[in-house]
Motif scaffolding. Structure first.
Motif, mmCIF file in Angstrom:
data_model
loop_
_atom_site.group_PDB
_atom_site.id
_atom_site.type_symbol
_atom_site.label_atom_id
_atom_site.label_comp_id
_atom_site.label_asym_id
_atom_site.label_seq_id
_atom_site.Cartn_x
_atom_site.Cartn_y
_atom_site.Cartn_z
ATOM 1 N N ASP A 121 -19.458 -30.398 32.588
ATOM 2 C CA ASP A 121 -19.638 -31.453 33.572
ATOM 3 C C ASP A 121 -21.012 -32.074 33.431
ATOM 4 O O ASP A 121 -22.017 -31.372 33.315
ATOM 5 N N CYS A 122 -21.074 -33.363 33.431
ATOM 6 C CA CYS A 122 -22.353 -34.058 33.327
ATOM 7 C C CYS A 122 -22.178 -35.475 33.864
ATOM 8 O O CYS A 122 -21.063 -35.965 34.004
ATOM 9 N N TYR A 123 -23.303 -36.106 34.114
ATOM 10 C CA TYR A 123 -23.273 -37.492 34.556
ATOM 11 C C TYR A 123 -23.306 -38.398 33.338
ATOM 12 O O TYR A 123 -23.966 -38.094 32.346
ATOM 13 N N THR A 124 -22.575 -39.502 33.403
ATOM 14 C CA THR A 124 -22.550 -40.445 32.285
ATOM 15 C C THR A 124 -23.030 -41.804 32.756
ATOM 16 O O THR A 124 -22.926 -42.143 33.941
ATOM 17 N N ALA A 125 -23.546 -42.580 31.811
ATOM 18 C CA ALA A 125 -24.028 -43.923 32.096
ATOM 19 C C ALA A 125 -23.768 -44.794 30.881
ATOM 20 O O ALA A 125 -23.621 -44.295 29.762
ATOM 21 N N PRO A 126 -23.673 -46.133 31.068
ATOM 22 C CA PRO A 126 -23.492 -47.025 29.911
ATOM 23 C C PRO A 126 -24.606 -46.825 28.891
ATOM 24 O O PRO A 126 -25.784 -46.787 29.250
#
Length: 829
Positions: A121-126
């Motif tokens: 699980d991790c945060y994603t960004a463009p």
């Protein structure tokens, strides 16, 4: 472990000859092709865009050439930023607090199966090259997944020119004009392994999907949606998520439908109506044809009466209301499930991205441009008069095809009228006795053959009409094509069912004054036990045969094609040992390409099945059970087909199931209306109800169905004088209707009971529809589209991410200042 698998991938043909550059896409062409100049220009422009290409001839066919494409790191970063691809974002502080709010996926695979391929699980960004230091890049070779790399290359292939001119671009055009034979991303190795997965682990994602999903032994297990999405893309992942959700929701519907059927089975012998029909050995029925007909007794319909009771009993109304509510609950809870999936798969903000224009649209309207209000850039524009004229032509084509379907149904009706006379006067006693069953059975088989024949025509016509409209984007093209195919096939499949449900026997007239088609063929009458048995037969045969045919075409046809390809290889002298040593791209080339229309056929099949399950379910309560059994097979069949029989499709993104959700909602509304009419008009529920409360022996007492229905059969049959037929018969016969007897002052006129039944039918339709629509609306209001805990997680995550991004940027600026300060101090004299 990872190094061993990487070496295995290199040896299996997933890398260039140097064993380092990963193959992201495959192009296939024939040496004998005449489009050499276009191909040369196209590949030259691909290299100019930053791609690396390597050619290699096929092992089994010297005329086939493969072009292997590799996308280097710099090109991947450039196009990932241009396409706004979301990648894992490196946020160190408060990550534990953030993870505690992340959703948990109940369908993840066992971690011990393939630990080095499991995501965290991790945060994603463009992705942004300017902030590349914020992204989690442990290994440049594995930072972009195989599906992401293939998607980037496909994006480049769609936008690369092959000739001078604004519209001369795209791999699709080169495939259509024969420059290339095929274009596809390669599979990640073989789906089978000599070693068991429990001891050696899965060799690749494809192998893991086969072992944990596509094998028939996995029919009772959850689908690994996360891995499906990772390997095939979000669009295919959402399809299997929806199919699994639909199949799971069919379980309660199938159980209730089976209970209604069993209730009819256990009460079949005790049914008052069935008893009266079976014991009416003195009641003579009027002849069903006008020549060579023998008079039959009512008790000869005993079997029909009992079979009708299986589907037309006290549970019919309850089950119709239950299925209407079930359809609403299914759709509302699917919206909640979809919201969770789009959040898990980082698709929440994806809809805000501007979708690319279709190359065909750009080519057609390249001379007319306007400024896009979203991007602020000029783009091709379709003038409104042109759009309206094309839409009108398309709509005219749709109405023409629907009229063709209705013409085919009319032809089947004429056949039934002709066959009715022939079977009713047949020499064989068995056929003569069961002439209505023979007429219905042969009619439904002919109707099914016409349905399957017209389906081939519909697909080509729908394709031509959609291309004529020149949709702006691929999603618009898919939605327009899907709507046409649904309309064509829905009318094709259900028009004959609508005829039997609402028109069969309604306009036949009465003995001595029958209505005739073209003044030649007498219109059909319902069986003495009612028309519902014909409707059940029509639905059952079409539903079973359609599902069997679809299953064969989905799996049997690709298996036969692949078997024929292997047979041709053997004829060329290629042994099985040689076949095993083929590189992966050549093995994929020998597989079948995914259907031209993508998932449209898969969705269409299930949506039409949903229509069968809901629209006429009051007449066929076993429909949900048949659908459930079919879908249990369908999931594994589709999985096996995607993993083993098809080339790897292009991984695509999507946030929902597209236009199909709106179609499903429309079917749900239509189902309420049709079931109300089936119960009120086709079924004998309302006539029995009126008789029990108005004309039965216990109108002033407590209502008990079996006791109060005594004499119902006699009350529902009118009397006719046989001498009026001029066929040499004398005496009286009975027929289904509410008309005055021949000795009354107004012979053969409708009785008061007829008008009571008609009024009750209309009242039931109004009450049923308003009640069910009210319940559906109330349930839809109670069930929110997004779970509350998901809303809380999204708001909490947004707050934490904003804080952490600010702190991460601040720490980065502080490090840069310290670094610049030390350098400045070092250079000071």
């Amino acid at each position: 472990m990872l190094k061993e698998k990487t070496d295995a991938m290199a040896s299996s043909g997933l890398f260039f000859k140097d064993g380092k550059k990963r193959i992201d896409y495959i192009l296939v062409y024939k040496k004998s092709s005449l489009q050499v100049e276009k191909r040369s220009t196209f590949e030259k422009n691909l290299r100019a865009e930053g791609l690396m290409l390597e050619r290699e001839p096929a092992v089994t066919n010297s005329d086939i050439m493969f072009v292997k494409i590799h996308c280097p790191w710099e090109t991947l970063c450039k196009y990932a930023e241009r396409m706004n691809i979301r990648m894992p974002f490196s946020l160190q502080r408060n990550m534990r607090e953030l993870k505690s709010w992340l959703p948990r996926n109940p369908m993840k695979l066992d971690k011990e199966a393939l630990p080095d391929l499991e995501e965290t699980d991790c945060y994603t960004a463009p992705f942004s090259r300017a902030r590349i230091h914020h992204f989690t890049i442990n290994n440049k070779d594995s930072f972009f997944s195989n599906s992401t790399r293939s998607r980037i290359v496909h994006h480049m292939l769609q936008r690369t020119k092959y000739e001078d001119g604004k519209s001369k671009m795209g791999i699709n055009r080169l495939l259509n004009n024969g420059t290339y034979e095929a274009a596809f991303p390669p599979h990640e190795g073989s789906h089978k392994s000599r070693h068991p997965i429990k001891t050696h682990g899965a060799q690749n994602h494809r192998h893991l999907l086969y072992e944990r999903w596509a094998r028939w032994g996995m029919w009772y297990k959850y689908q690994p949606l996360d891995l499906i999405r990772r390997y095939f893309g979000e669009k295919i992942g959402l399809y299997f998520a929806w199919l699994g959700w639909y199949t799971g929701m069919l379980i309660p519907a199938a159980l209730v439908g089976l209970f209604v059927f069993l209730y009819g089975l256990f009460t079949m012998d005790s049914s008052q109506v069935s008893k009266e029909i079976c014991e009416a050995n003195e009641t003579i029925m009027c002849p069903m044809c006008e020549r060579n007909c023998t008079l039959q007794k009512l008790n000869e319909s005993c079997i029909y009466a009992k079979v009708t009771h299986l589907f037309d009993n006290g549970g019919t109304v309850f089950f119709a209301i239950f299925m209407a509510i079930w359809a609403t609950v299914f759709l509302e809870f699917w919206k909640r499930r979809r919201a969770v999936l789009t959040y898990d798969w980082d698709l929440i903000d994806w809809e805000d991205e501007e979708e690319e224009l279709r190359p065909q649209f750009e080519a057609k309207y390249s001379q007319v441009e306007r400024v896009n209000p979203i991007t602020g850039k000029p783009e091709p524009f379709q003038p409104f008069p042109d759009k309206l004229s094309r839409l009108m032509v398309s709509v005219s084509g749709i109405f023409f095809m629907i009229s063709l379907v209705l013409t085919a149904v009319f032809a089947v009706v004429v056949y039934r009228l002709v066959a009715m006379e022939q079977f009713a006067s047949f020499k064989w006693y068995f056929i003569k006795k069961y002439w209505q069953f023979a007429t219905s059975g042969t009619g439904v088989c002919i109707n099914f053959m016409i349905i399957m024949s017209l389906n081939v025509v519909y697909e080509k016509v729908a394709y031509l009409l959609t291309d004529l409209e020149h949709p702006r984007t691929e999603s618009e093209w898919e939605n327009s094509f899907a709507l046409k195919m649904f309309l064509f096939q829905f009318v094709n499949l259900n028009s004959s069912i609508f005829y039997i449900a609402f028109f069969l026997g309604r306009f036949a007239g009465r003995p001595g004054k029958y209505n005739k088609l073209f003044n030649r063929w007498r219109l059909e009458e319902c069986h003495p036990s009612g028309c519902l048995i014909d409707l059940c037969l029509q639905m059952g045969v079409i539903m079973v045969l359609k599902q069997m045919w679809n299953n064969f075409m989905e799996l049997g046809y690709p298996l036969l094609q692949n078997w024929w390809s292997r047979r041709k290889m053997k004829r060329r002298g290629q042994s099985m040992e040689h076949k095993i040593s083929l590189p992966q791209w050549e093995k994929d080339w020998n597989l079948q390409p995914m259907n031209l229309h993508g998932l449209m056929d898969e969705y269409l099949e299930m949506v039409l099945q949903f229509g069968f399950t809901t629209i006429f379910v009051a007449a066929f309560p076993l429909a949900p059970l048949l659908a459930l059994l079919n879908n249990i097979i369908e999931i594994r069949l589709d999985a096996y087909k995607f993993v083993t029989q098809w080339r790897r499709p292009m991984p695509a993104r999507a946030t929902d199931i597209g236009i199909w959700y709106g179609i499903l909602e429309g079917i749900g509304v239509l189902a309420v209306i049709t079931n109300a009419f089936v119960i009120a008009i086709t079924s004998d529920y309302i006539p029995r109800f009126v008789y029990a409360y108005k004309y039965g022996p216990c109108t002033d007492q407590g209502y008990r169905q079996e006791k109060c229905l005594k004499g119902y059969v006699n009350s529902s049959l009118s009397v006719f004088d046989l001498s009026e037929l001029g066929m040499g018969y004398s005496g009286y016969c009975r027929y289904r209707d509410y008309r005055a007897p021949p000795w009354s002052s107004t012979p053969y006129e409708f009785t008061l009971q007829f008008w009571h039944v008609l009024a009750a039918r209309l009242a039931f339709i109004i009450v049923f529809e308003h009640l069910v629509f009210g319940i559906k609306s109330f349930i839809a209001y109670l069930i929110p589209d997004m779970p509350k805990d998901l809303c809380d997680r999204m708001r909490r995550e947004k707050y934490l991410v904003q804080e952490m991004m600010y702190e991460a940027e601040l720490e980065h600026l502080q490090r840069e200042r310290k670094k610049n300060g030390k350098q400045y101090h070092h250079e000071w004299p």
